[in-house]
Design a protein around this motif. Structure first.
Motif, PDB file in Angstrom:
ATOM      1  N   UNK A 159      76.608  56.901  34.854  1.00 48.22           N
ATOM      2  CA  UNK A 159      76.257  57.082  33.393  1.00 48.22           C
ATOM      3  C   UNK A 159      75.464  55.739  33.266  1.00 48.22           C
ATOM      4  N   UNK A 160      76.119  54.599  33.770  1.00 45.19           N
ATOM      5  CA  UNK A 160      75.408  53.344  33.565  1.00 45.19           C
ATOM      6  C   UNK A 160      74.140  53.321  34.143  1.00 45.19           C
ATOM      7  N   UNK A 161      73.999  53.816  35.331  1.00 45.50           N
ATOM      8  CA  UNK A 161      72.794  53.976  36.073  1.00 45.50           C
ATOM      9  C   UNK A 161      71.736  54.739  35.547  1.00 45.50           C
ATOM     10  N   UNK A 189      76.063  47.751  23.366  1.00 37.87           N
ATOM     11  CA  UNK A 189      76.824  46.462  23.468  1.00 37.87           C
ATOM     12  C   UNK A 189      77.388  46.000  24.910  1.00 37.87           C
ATOM     13  N   UNK A 190      77.953  47.307  25.572  1.00 37.07           N
ATOM     14  CA  UNK A 190      78.458  47.160  26.925  1.00 37.07           C
ATOM     15  C   UNK A 190      77.338  46.487  27.841  1.00 37.07           C
ATOM     16  N   UNK A 191      75.840  47.221  27.649  1.00 39.02           N
ATOM     17  CA  UNK A 191      74.953  46.604  28.708  1.00 39.02           C
ATOM     18  C   UNK A 191      74.206  45.397  28.249  1.00 39.02           C
ATOM     19  N   UNK A 192      73.961  45.374  26.834  1.00 43.78           N
ATOM     20  CA  UNK A 192      73.118  44.290  26.639  1.00 43.78           C
ATOM     21  C   UNK A 192      73.665  43.195  26.021  1.00 43.78           C
ATOM     22  N   UNK A 225      79.009  46.446  36.388  1.00 44.36           N
ATOM     23  CA  UNK A 225      78.103  47.210  35.491  1.00 44.36           C
ATOM     24  C   UNK A 225      76.814  46.803  35.282  1.00 44.36           C
ATOM     25  N   UNK A 226      76.881  45.436  35.042  1.00 44.20           N
ATOM     26  CA  UNK A 226      75.477  45.121  35.155  1.00 44.20           C
ATOM     27  C   UNK A 226      74.566  45.148  36.121  1.00 44.20           C
ATOM     28  N   UNK A 227      74.945  44.841  37.504  1.00 47.87           N
ATOM     29  CA  UNK A 227      74.431  45.143  38.602  1.00 47.87           C
ATOM     30  C   UNK A 227      73.791  46.682  38.986  1.00 47.87           C
ATOM     31  N   UNK A 228      74.686  47.790  38.464  1.00 51.81           N
ATOM     32  CA  UNK A 228      74.392  49.122  38.502  1.00 51.81           C
ATOM     33  C   UNK A 228      73.234  49.343  37.352  1.00 51.81           C
ATOM     34  N   UNK A 229      73.465  48.786  36.115  1.00 49.02           N
ATOM     35  CA  UNK A 229      72.424  48.988  35.106  1.00 49.02           C
ATOM     36  C   UNK A 229      71.212  48.441  35.612  1.00 49.02           C
ATOM     37  N   UNK A 233      67.683  50.381  35.970  1.00 49.17           N
ATOM     38  CA  UNK A 233      66.566  49.986  35.350  1.00 49.17           C
ATOM     39  C   UNK A 233      65.234  49.713  36.409  1.00 49.17           C
ATOM     40  N   UNK A 234      65.562  49.308  37.625  1.00 51.05           N
ATOM     41  CA  UNK A 234      64.446  49.244  38.400  1.00 51.05           C
ATOM     42  C   UNK A 234      63.937  50.467  39.045  1.00 51.05           C
TER      43      UNK A 234
END
Length: 339
Positions: A159-161, A189-192, A225-229, A233-234
């Motif tokens: 879901x994060x991806x 909040x979780x991702x940004x 989580x940030x890496x998968x996000x 994004x890419x």
């Protein structure tokens, strides 16, 4: 195009990257609007869609210079440098200003959206049944999104991806606020906030020579989580750029009409006079994030009363319009220079 840019042009491009990064982090504001009115939107989309099979082949064959030139590397590297720097500097200042001068900040953004609509609309002449229908669809979509109820936070990596793919669309679709979509998906909040702060804290620990964070399960989870996000994004940037490049080439008028409609619909999201609605527990108490701050759920909009504060907000709206028109004027000058 990349070889003819002067040092001054690159400085301005870096500043546009700063503006784009800051805009992408603010719910209701789209970095794509910055790209559009500043005159580098089509070059941005064109450069991103160069990440294709040929670029991959150049990369795996070790032809890094050819790869860099093929994907318009000078342009993208300066722009993305500005965007990344913005996330750790300008966006922090923006967070402070929204906290202490919320009405005036939203007023500037509201004015910028109005200025963007005027700028795009004034040069668009191809009005017919199809483009008018596209305009209406864009407005309806923009307004509908602003009134959706947010979902609950979800840190499932798939879901994060997906969130990464969707949120980054704000850079490629003018009027489509990726950060506001993240609020609706429940993961703003979780991702940004939380994951970005985890990265910031990790850099700070590394500089101090402290590597104990690798034993911190929560920190490592946030970094994952940030890496998968980021990967999402890419993937979103590349895939959206190919789609947009195709539709801009074959359906430019309909696409522009839809963008005008979408930006118009997004005015509801950045309406300056609103109260922040926070997420609550079942007992009515505030739900707090990892930093102890309340989590934004949505906004309750209202019509303002006539007062000095309201008049000052109107002045800031005019300032927002003028900022966009100044950006647009510089963008037109740049486009003529490199045409």
């Amino acid at each position: 195009m990349q070889s003819t840019r002067t040092f001054t042009d690159r400085i301005f491009l870096f500043l546009k990257g700063l503006a784009m990064g800051a805009a992408n982090k603010v719910p209701g504001v789209s970095g794509g609007v910055v790209a559009f009115v500043a005159g580098f939107y089509e070059e941005f989309i064109y450069s991103l869609q160069k990440f294709n099979a040929k670029a991959f082949k150049l990369l795996i064959n070790g032809r890094f210079k050819s790869f860099y030139q093929y994907v318009n590397g000078r342009f993208l590297s300066v722009l993305f440098l500005g965007t990344v720097v913005s996330y750790f500097s300008v966006s922090k200042i923006l967070d402070y200003l929204i906290k202490h001068y919320e009405l005036y900040v939203w007023s500037v953004f509201f004015g910028m959206i109005i200025g963007s609509i005027y700028y795009i609309r004034k040069d668009f002449k191809d009005w017919n049944f199809k483009t008018n229908l596209a305009l209406i669809i864009g407005i309806v979509l923009g307004v509908s999104i602003s009134f959706l109820d947010p979902a609950k936070e979800n840190d499932n990596l798939w879901f994060v991806f997906f969130c990464g793919i969707i949120s980054v669309s704000g850079m490629t679709l003018p009027g489509f606020s990726g950060s506001f979509i993240l609020i609706l998906l429940g993961n703003y909040v979780l991702l940004l906030v939380d994951s970005v702060n985890a990265l910031y804290d990790t850099f700070a620990d590394i500089l101090r020579g402290d590597f104990n964070f690798v034993q911190d399960a929560v920190r490592m989870r946030m970094l994952k989580v940030l890496g998968v996000f980021t990967l999402g994004s890419i993937a979103g940037l590349v895939s959206f750029s190919h789609i947009l490049n195709y539709i801009l080439k074959h359906y430019k008028s309909i696409t522009l009409a839809t963008i005008i409609g979408f930006i118009t619909g997004s005015l509801g999201v950045v309406w300056p006079w609103k109260e922040t609605v926070y997420k609550l527990q079942t007992d009515g108490s505030l739900i707090l994030n990892s930093e102890g701050n309340p989590i934004v759920e949505n906004y309750k909009r209202y019509m303002p009363e006539i007062s000095i504060e309201t008049l000052l907000a109107v002045v800031y709206i005019i300032v927002g319009v003028l900022i966009v028109l100044a950006l647009a004027k510089y963008g037109e000058k740049t486009k003529r220079k490199y045409a």
